[in-house]
Design a protein around this motif. Sequence first.
Motif, PDB file in Angstrom:
ATOM      1  N   ALA A 340       9.030   2.461  -6.722  1.00 16.16           N
ATOM      2  CA  ALA A 340       7.720   2.334  -6.079  1.00 16.16           C
ATOM      3  C   ALA A 340       6.767   3.449  -6.499  1.00 16.16           C
ATOM      4  O   ALA A 340       5.550   3.268  -6.507  1.00 16.16           O
ATOM      5  N   SER A 341       7.324   4.601  -6.851  1.00 18.03           N
ATOM      6  CA  SER A 341       6.479   5.711  -7.285  1.00 18.03           C
ATOM      7  C   SER A 341       6.297   5.732  -8.801  1.00 18.03           C
ATOM      8  O   SER A 341       5.627   6.617  -9.336  1.00 18.03           O
ATOM      9  N   ASN A 342       6.875   4.762  -9.489  1.00 13.16           N
ATOM     10  CA  ASN A 342       6.699   4.608 -10.938  1.00 13.16           C
ATOM     11  C   ASN A 342       6.329   3.158 -11.234  1.00 13.16           C
ATOM     12  O   ASN A 342       7.062   2.422 -11.906  1.00 13.16           O
ATOM     13  N   LEU A 343       5.166   2.751 -10.725  1.00 17.65           N
ATOM     14  CA  LEU A 343       4.798   1.338 -10.787  1.00 17.65           C
ATOM     15  C   LEU A 343       4.554   0.843 -12.210  1.00 17.65           C
ATOM     16  O   LEU A 343       4.657  -0.358 -12.473  1.00 17.65           O
ATOM     17  N   SER A 344       4.229   1.730 -13.149  1.00 19.39           N
ATOM     18  CA  SER A 344       4.090   1.261 -14.528  1.00 19.39           C
ATOM     19  C   SER A 344       5.444   0.818 -15.070  1.00 19.39           C
ATOM     20  O   SER A 344       5.517  -0.096 -15.905  1.00 19.39           O
TER      21      SER A 344
END
Length: 425
Positions: A340-344
């Motif tokens: 979720a904190s690395n959506l790319s």
Amino acid sequence: MSLFFAVGSPETELSPEQIRAGLFSALDKLGARKTVLAVPPDFTRMHSKSGELTELIWEYYGNALVDVLPALGTHKPMSDKEIVTMFGATPRDLFRVHDWRNDIVTLGEVPGEFMHEISEGKLDYSWPAQVNKLLRDGGHDLILSIGQVVPHEVVGMANGSKNIFVGTGGVMGIHRSHFLGAVYGMERMMGRADTPVRKVLNYASEHFGKELPQIVYVQTVVNKNAAGKLVMRGLYIGDDRECFERAAELSLKCNFLMMDREIKKAVVFLDPHEFRSTWLGNKSVYRTRMALADGAELIVLAPGVHEFGEDAAIDVLIRKYGYCGTPETLEAVKHDAALASNLSAAAHLIHGSSEGRFTIRYCPGHLTREEIESVHFEYGDLAEYTAKYDPAKLTDGWNVVDGEEIFYISNPGLGLWAYEGRFKD
């Protein structure tokens, strides 16, 4: 706001002399400058002709060109060999490294209400307009943003303000823009200049660009001529939206092959100097998916691929989840804080999946069968498949190999292929 130079057509082949004259005529119109920053792409866009243009900019400005900041985005820093290969005589000591996790300033935020509207209600987070601090705080009186306009999986058509807000962007901005494109639908965006992600970038430019020095875009359109040589079809230089839009219009004529029938078997070659990860190499998936028939096979010859993500944290996430399709990826985002904190990374997992519609067979030079299969690709032995589908013998387009018709692509980064029945306005 002006267009300083514009030339191009699907038949144009600009000579080095014409490129130099066109660029210099545009720079003449800008007047004298004392501290210039050039923002070209990195080595993964070697074919954009941006290296030659950067070298010409150094020739024109001399000591007034004080910084060259390759727009790395999430990519690894360029090696000295890559810099020399791409940028020629441009002095090595001018080059800076963009650190997307640490060297960032936020100019403002695109509001969540705007994001909600353009994403058709799928997202409601705000979007931070982030750039490398050198752009705002470097004391420059001109920023030259250089790059190729070409169909793109995240934004629709690459370049323009993407080079600034993504190429020199920060963690949150890159993650959230990539995820916006993924949830809106990659196949709804590729080959289109007006997309939700582009609307976000335009909003940022119009509302927050005043915090930056004047930005002039140097945009190229490049493809191969009949002899298979890379040529510059267009060169557009300006400081307003028209520059990008003119280049995008030409790129669709040069880089987008609309096909009257679907491909049942495609073979894509990934140049080992350019493609060393699936993060980059999956252009073979993105750019062909709209041309592939249901049940088709995509064979990716990837001699240089040795990793999944170029960023260490993203590589871990790709290995954990693999290219598992949209529903599973979106579900994982709900439950895994790291994803979720690395959506790319989540967007990349969606982009790289066939969604069960066709087979992706990767033939890597430096990854094992176990690694390839663990991320939900099929594995192919590189030597075996290269012997059968020899890039030295195949030509771009339709070929017949052992009585079987295949479609060959020598560089997926140069275009977009789509069956007319899958590409609808």
